[in-house]
Every structure is written in structure tokens, then in C-alpha cells.
Design an enzyme around this catalytic site. Sequence first.
Site, PDB file in Angstrom:
ATOM      1  N   ASP A  88       0.851  -1.184   0.000  1.00 35.36           N
ATOM      2  CA  ASP A  88       0.000   0.000   0.000  1.00 35.36           C
ATOM      3  C   ASP A  88       0.888   1.235   0.000  1.00 35.36           C
ATOM      4  O   ASP A  88       1.776   1.369   0.855  1.00 35.36           O
ATOM      5  CB  ASP A  88      -0.911   0.024   1.228  1.00 35.36           C
ATOM      6  CG  ASP A  88      -1.903   1.182   1.167  1.00 35.36           C
ATOM      7  OD1 ASP A  88      -2.718   1.210   0.229  1.00 35.36           O
ATOM      8  OD2 ASP A  88      -1.856   2.055   2.049  1.00 35.36           O
ATOM      9  N   ASP A 473     -34.084   9.760 -31.203  1.00 37.09           N
ATOM     10  CA  ASP A 473     -33.855   8.314 -31.337  1.00 37.09           C
ATOM     11  C   ASP A 473     -34.889   7.732 -32.287  1.00 37.09           C
ATOM     12  O   ASP A 473     -35.810   8.429 -32.738  1.00 37.09           O
ATOM     13  CB  ASP A 473     -33.917   7.631 -29.963  1.00 37.09           C
ATOM     14  CG  ASP A 473     -32.950   6.447 -29.873  1.00 37.09           C
ATOM     15  OD1 ASP A 473     -32.848   5.698 -30.865  1.00 37.09           O
ATOM     16  OD2 ASP A 473     -32.296   6.278 -28.830  1.00 37.09           O
ATOM     17  N   GLY A 499     -36.631   9.917 -34.992  1.00 39.14           N
ATOM     18  CA  GLY A 499     -35.895  10.096 -36.232  1.00 39.14           C
ATOM     19  C   GLY A 499     -34.783   9.076 -36.358  1.00 39.14           C
ATOM     20  O   GLY A 499     -34.450   8.363 -35.409  1.00 39.14           O
TER      21      GLY A 499
END
Length: 612
Positions: A88, A473, A499
Site C-alpha cells: 500500500d 432516437d 428520427g
Amino acid sequence: MLLRPVIGKLQHKRVVLASSSPRRREILSNAGLRFEVVPSRFKEQLHKGSFAGPQAYAMETAKQKALEVADRMHQKDLRAPDVVIGADTIVAVGGLILEKPVDKQDAYRMLSRLSGKEHSVVTGVAIVHCCTKDGQLDTEVSEFYEETTVKFSELSEELLWEYIDSGEPMDKAGGYGIQALGGMLVEYVRGDFLNVVGFPLNRFCKELARLYHTPRAPGTPQPVQHDSIPAVDTFEDLSNAEGGGSDPARASGGLQAGGARQQAPRTQEADLNGVTVSQPGLPAGLLELMDGFKASKVLLTACKLQVFDVLKDRGPLSATDVAREIDASVGGTAHLLDVCAALGLLDKSDRGYSNTETASLHLASDGEQSLHGLAAYHDGPVWDAFTHLGRAMREGAAWTPEPLLQGPDKWSTEATLQFMRASHGLSKLTAQHVATAFDLSPFTSACHLGGCTGALAHKLVQEYPRLQVTVFDLPEVIKLAGDFQTDAEPSERVHFVPGDLSSDSLPPADLYIFCSLLHDWPDDRLHGVLSRISGSCKPGAGLLLAELAPAEEEEASGAARRPPGLRTRGVGRRPRSPGQYRRLLQRLGFQDVQAARAGGLLHVVLGTRAPP
């Protein structure tokens, strides 16, 4: 060489590094140590004030990391490795311990504190020797620490933010990596440089020599000296890895550096006559890759059977109780639960099985950030597609069952909903990170292309009070979007427009957003879509891109070394780097292109359309 007295003793031992750090792995591999990588799941929540100093804190954290791995491997395999190495690294300045920053502001606070000052880099190391006695794990721990002094130059605000925006500080103690871009911040180093990188090799070698040194008896011949330690390979068992906190889905094995195309390394062994011979190494990564689908199927099956839902509020429960709830056999349920526990998805105790925090959060169907829909999508159409991959190859069909790539006419309503549930879960998980990766307050209108259920759109209007967002979408998707709930309150500033991104005119906006989170767009298709978006952008308009991509730790550890097309994120190619997106946008006429890493798993890029 300090390792010479111990290489022979460690050569036939099972050595495990309890860390996913690519820097530690590289340091130890270069020293000639053969080991496996099993990242620790120990939660680093020790109370810093209870320790005499940062040195004691780092050593205790390293020890707990190593012990957690030793215990988990013993439970999983009914035998422990011979040696587990835990480490660590922390940064300490003025008595304050600095670990990894949680976000950009935290990184800024850390680096500002270090600017123009000396600080200490402390790495605690624990060497845990393991053995099994009467079925119980027995351990012996040796621990030490190394401390190095580092001095930063005075850092300007511009330099600080340029470094933070590179994304490098986000997974490093103290918010910098001396071996990479962070080296430009450093004025001098006093002590072990590799300790600052992440592992004190010199001190570690001395400790190994002390632990394994065996005095030669008088008259014993001097051992043959070699010019260098034979090269060794490292193996990584990612089925024990934690992902993100933890990411249980990352449960298949990694390959050797460079992927499956590399040959297995050769090892030096002695035959019965004491003659050293060269033997081909075992292709551990390749074997793990072949076997890796089993862990994925266990996770997906547990989700499908609602195991995590049953245990979320009622665990711990026995295998018998769970089997009754999911209408399955007790033996089969017990086996499934045991494997889930070994993968880190469940906790097992004398009282029974219970969810881990990750399982309750992400795998229960009503979790706060549930990915249950994504699991169902992978267990259904994705799994089916890969089951028949050979046929798809012969017929030239798409590998992935994605409606935007195959066309809406080929999808039933239920299939579209399944895809939307997967997309919705990912969008809810990542929306905050995408919305705040950059300051978007200068924009007053945005259009999220392929925005699906509007999860990101609602988060954007929540973050930016002046912003109006259009979700664009497919008509089939827009028609079903109202069935999904987002974390934010419904807003009149979010509009849905149907779309087709590939053929219809795009709604006008100051900012276009395109997130490739679940789709795996081929390069030619992506370039065509971005060209269309560029053509709709007025001067000064922005384009925001976001894509899932592995964090640096993952990328260097082995998960990202799988061949292109075999990652958890996509199946057609490697995730594009921010640099690739930057060059692409610049060719399309965007300037001031910025890139950032967000949430540890996202690349986010923002470009502004240049004046004509």
C-alpha cells in the site's frame, strides 16, 4: 543480485501479488519474480487517527490486503498459496495522509497542497507465508515500510488543471504518477525512486534475502553464478478481481502481455542429473480465457433467477431458503451460491449467504444503480448471438444484436425493450459522470443523439438550469421511452423527437451529444455519423462524445490485453483513445478539443466547431 539467494526457493512456490497495480507488477516481473495477480478486495477504511503515523497505517493496510487474498484463495481452492505479497502506497504531507483522489476537485486539493513542498511517499509491504493445517489457514506475516522524500516545484493553476484533465491523477496516491506525466511536477527525489512508483524493490529484495537465507555448510561448493536472473512470466487470475470498488462482471482470465498471439515463455528447470534445461511455460492466460465464460454465465444466471433480489433485504439465508424462493434444487442452488461467493458477488458466513454491497447496488433488479437489465440483455440476445458465432461468420451477419446497427425492422417490441433496459441501466449509472465531465453551462440547447430513455437528458437539465435537451432516437424507441423512470424528476425542458440518425435531419442545438456506451460502432459507421453531426453544427456549437473504456489499472493488468473483440465492453474493436477522438474531431473541423476520464470507466471528449 539480491534475489539470487531466494529465486531457487521461490521457483516452485505459488507466489501471489495482492494488487492489480500495473506498476508493482512490472517492477516485480522485471526483477525476475514469478507470481500470480489476485487483486485484494479489502476495503481501505482503517481509521487513520488510530495509528502512530503513516508508516504504521500503510503497513497495516498492506497486511490486511494480503490476508484477505490468502483467506479468499484458501476458501475457494481449499488450499492457500505459499506466499502472498501485499503493498500500500500513500503520500503524507504535514501529518496528513493522501490516498487516491475521488474526483477532479479532490485531485486539485491534493496537488495544490503538494505544490512547492517536500512530502513523503510511504509504501507498506507485507509478506504473508501461508500453509494449511487440518484444513485451517495458518499465516506468518513479515512487514516493513520504505519512505522516500519528494519535492514538487511551484505549480501554476494552468499546469495543475492540464495535468488533472489528462486523467492520470485519478488512480494514484497523492494524485500523481512520477513515472509518467507527473514526473514534470517533481523537482527532486531523495531515496528509493521505485518506492515512489509503487514498490520498494531494493528493500523487498533485502527482506527476501533475510527470510530465505540459508548459510552454507563448510566445504559446500560455491553456487554457479549467472549474469542475470532467468526471465519469468506472471499469471493473473482475474476471476478473483474486483472491478471497480469491485466489478464482479470482470470474471474471466487475462492473457500474457501482448495477448494470445504471444508464445508461452520458457522456464529454466533442472533435470534428474542437475542439468539446466529449457521448458516451455504453461499458457495460463490462454487456459483462463477458454474457461472465462463460465464465470459470466454464473453471474447472468444468478441475475435471471433473482438470487440477488431474494438476498437484498432478507440475507443472510441458507441455500435451502434461497432454493425455495427461486424454485430450484438445493444442491444446484448451493453450488451456484458458492461460486458467486468465490467471485465476490456474495458474502458467505455461518449464518448463510448475503449480498455484497456491489450486488445489492448493481445486480438486484430494484438496485439504486441496477444493471439487471444489462445482465438480462447479455444473457439473452448477446449470449445467443455468440452461441451461433460460427454461423454468423459464414453468413456475414453482425456479431452483436444491436438495433441501431441491424435496423429496427429486424427487432420485435420485446427485443427493443430488452435493449432499452440494458441501455437505461448503463445511462443511469454514467449520467452524472458524463454531465459533469466538463462545464456545459455556456450551452443553452442540447440534442442527445440516440438518447434512448432520456436518463442523461434529465440529469443534464438537473445540472444546468438554462439547458433545454432534445432526445433524438428511432421512432420505435421514442414510443417506448415513457415506460422508463429516471433518477431525476420529469422536466418540461426535455423533449423527445423520433428520427433516424443515419438519414433524417438532426434537431438544431448548440451542443450535440453522442454516447457509445452499449453500441459497438464500426469505424466507418462512426465516421459517417460524426460527419453528419459535424455538418449540422453551427460555428461555436459543441460535440460531446462518451465511450466506456477500461481504467488504466485494468488496461495494464491484463483485462485490457485480451484480443480486440473479446472485452466486456464491446466485441468489435478496442475502445478508442481520447487521442484518436481528438484527431478525428479536429479533421472534422472542431477545435479546442478536450478529453477527460470520468468515473474510472469513461472517456469523455468535448470539441467546439470552428468558425468557417
